[in-house]
Design an enzyme around this catalytic site. Structure first.
Site, PDB file in Angstrom:
ATOM      1  N   SER A 191       7.338  12.668  10.094  1.00 41.55           N
ATOM      2  CA  SER A 191       7.283  11.992   8.793  1.00 41.55           C
ATOM      3  C   SER A 191       7.013  13.008   7.691  1.00 41.55           C
ATOM      4  O   SER A 191       7.161  14.214   7.900  1.00 41.55           O
ATOM      5  CB  SER A 191       6.219  10.889   8.823  1.00 41.55           C
ATOM      6  OG  SER A 191       6.332  10.067   7.695  1.00 41.55           O
ATOM      7  N   ASN A 192       6.625  12.558   6.505  1.00 45.44           N
ATOM      8  CA  ASN A 192       6.317  13.466   5.392  1.00 45.44           C
ATOM      9  C   ASN A 192       5.183  12.886   4.553  1.00 45.44           C
ATOM     10  O   ASN A 192       4.670  11.810   4.845  1.00 45.44           O
ATOM     11  CB  ASN A 192       7.577  13.715   4.548  1.00 45.44           C
ATOM     12  CG  ASN A 192       8.102  12.437   3.933  1.00 45.44           C
ATOM     13  OD1 ASN A 192       7.462  11.827   3.081  1.00 45.44           O
ATOM     14  ND2 ASN A 192       9.279  12.004   4.380  1.00 45.44           N
ATOM     15  N   ARG A 193       4.786  13.605   3.519  1.00 48.33           N
ATOM     16  CA  ARG A 193       3.569  13.274   2.774  1.00 48.33           C
ATOM     17  C   ARG A 193       3.754  12.275   1.629  1.00 48.33           C
ATOM     18  O   ARG A 193       2.865  12.123   0.801  1.00 48.33           O
ATOM     19  CB  ARG A 193       2.950  14.550   2.209  1.00 48.33           C
ATOM     20  CG  ARG A 193       2.522  15.567   3.262  1.00 48.33           C
ATOM     21  CD  ARG A 193       1.859  16.743   2.577  1.00 48.33           C
ATOM     22  NE  ARG A 193       1.583  17.852   3.485  1.00 48.33           N
ATOM     23  CZ  ARG A 193       0.533  17.891   4.306  1.00 48.33           C
ATOM     24  NH1 ARG A 193      -0.313  16.894   4.341  1.00 48.33           N
ATOM     25  NH2 ARG A 193       0.354  18.935   5.082  1.00 48.33           N
ATOM     26  N   ALA A 220      11.301   9.248   0.134  1.00 46.02           N
ATOM     27  CA  ALA A 220      11.428  10.569   0.756  1.00 46.02           C
ATOM     28  C   ALA A 220      11.964  10.311   2.164  1.00 46.02           C
ATOM     29  O   ALA A 220      11.208  10.229   3.132  1.00 46.02           O
ATOM     30  CB  ALA A 220      10.074  11.271   0.785  1.00 46.02           C
TER      31      ALA A 220
END
Ligand code: CTP
Ligand code: CA
Length: 224
Positions: A33-35, A100
């Site tokens: 995943s991402n932030r 995102a």
């Protein structure tokens, strides 16, 4: 209330917005995943609603309350977000991609939890669909707005994405080093064919309101 909303600059406009990160499974317990916090996308949804639009917010996993009057669809992976967006395409006048979206996902999802063993491990990844590019290539085509998360040459990279994905407008933000993704404040450079405008650093809710005003202006021009 309906009449008051109908007076806004996006009155009657059906807006679909993506927000948050996506989460791509590696095995039954692990993800890639991402932030992204989802704050910018949720702020844009709230601002679009306040401008009179009928808003659908398609979001990856985030810890945020649904803005009042906004229809929310929860998804997990890029593939699920892609399917949810396509399902609404025929009833979308304006698409804003704030999510995102993971560019890659694990090529195969392991059925059982991966056990540790060797000192190094390689994960094979494969591309996910580019949701925004696909929406923009669709005919008939909604008015298309993208976001560009960049760590360097922000405006140059964003303009390249505007052209490559044939967008109507793109909002560029500098990310990394405590900027953009996990924080309350942000600044945006907004670009379109033949124009540019800087929205100075401020709370995401305020930036979102200014961005929606800009979008509504360009949208009205495009729709004649
Ligand atoms: N986007 C999308 N689907 C993807 C990847 C990106 O819809 N699979 C959208 C994002 O929501 C954003 C825009 O495309 O509106 C740009 O995303 P960004 O990650 O900045 O650019 P990419 O085109 O993915 O290129 P790169 O990550 O290599 O810079
Ligand atoms: Ca990307």
């Amino acid at each position: 209330l309906g009449e008051r909303l109908a007076a806004g600059p996006l009155a009657g406009c059906r807006v679909t917005i993506t927000a948050g990160p996506t989460r791509e499974p590696i095995d039954p317990v692990r993800v890639l995943s991402n932030r992204s916090s989802g704050r910018m996308g949720f702020a844009v949804a709230e601002a679009a609603r306040a401008a009179g639009a009928r808003v659908t917010l398609i979001t990856g996993p985030v810890a945020l309350p649904t803005p009042a009057g906004v229809e929310r669809v929860d998804v997990e992976t890029a593939a699920e977000m892609h399917a949810a967006v396509l399902a609404r395409l025929a009833s979308t006048d304006l698409f804003i991609g704030v999510a995102a979206v993971a560019d890659y996902r694990p090529a195969e999802v392991m059925v059982h939890k991966l056990k540790k063993g060797a000192e190094t491990l390689e994960l094979r990844l494969t591309r996910t669909p580019d949701i925004l590019a696909e929406v923009s290539a669709h005919r008939p085509r909604p008015f298309c707005v993208g976001f560009a998360a960049e760590t360097e040459s922000v405006v140059e990279h964003a303009r390249a994405k505007l052209v490559a994905k044939q967008l109507d407008l793109i909002a560029a933000n500098r990310v990394g080093d405590g900027l953009g993704l996990e924080v309350e404040d942000n600044a945006l450079d907004v670009l379109w064919d033949g124009g540019q405008c800087r929205l100075e650093r401020g709370p995401k809710t305020e930036l979102a309101r200014h961005l929606i005003q800009l979008i509504a202006k360009r949208y009205a021009l495009a729709r004649g």
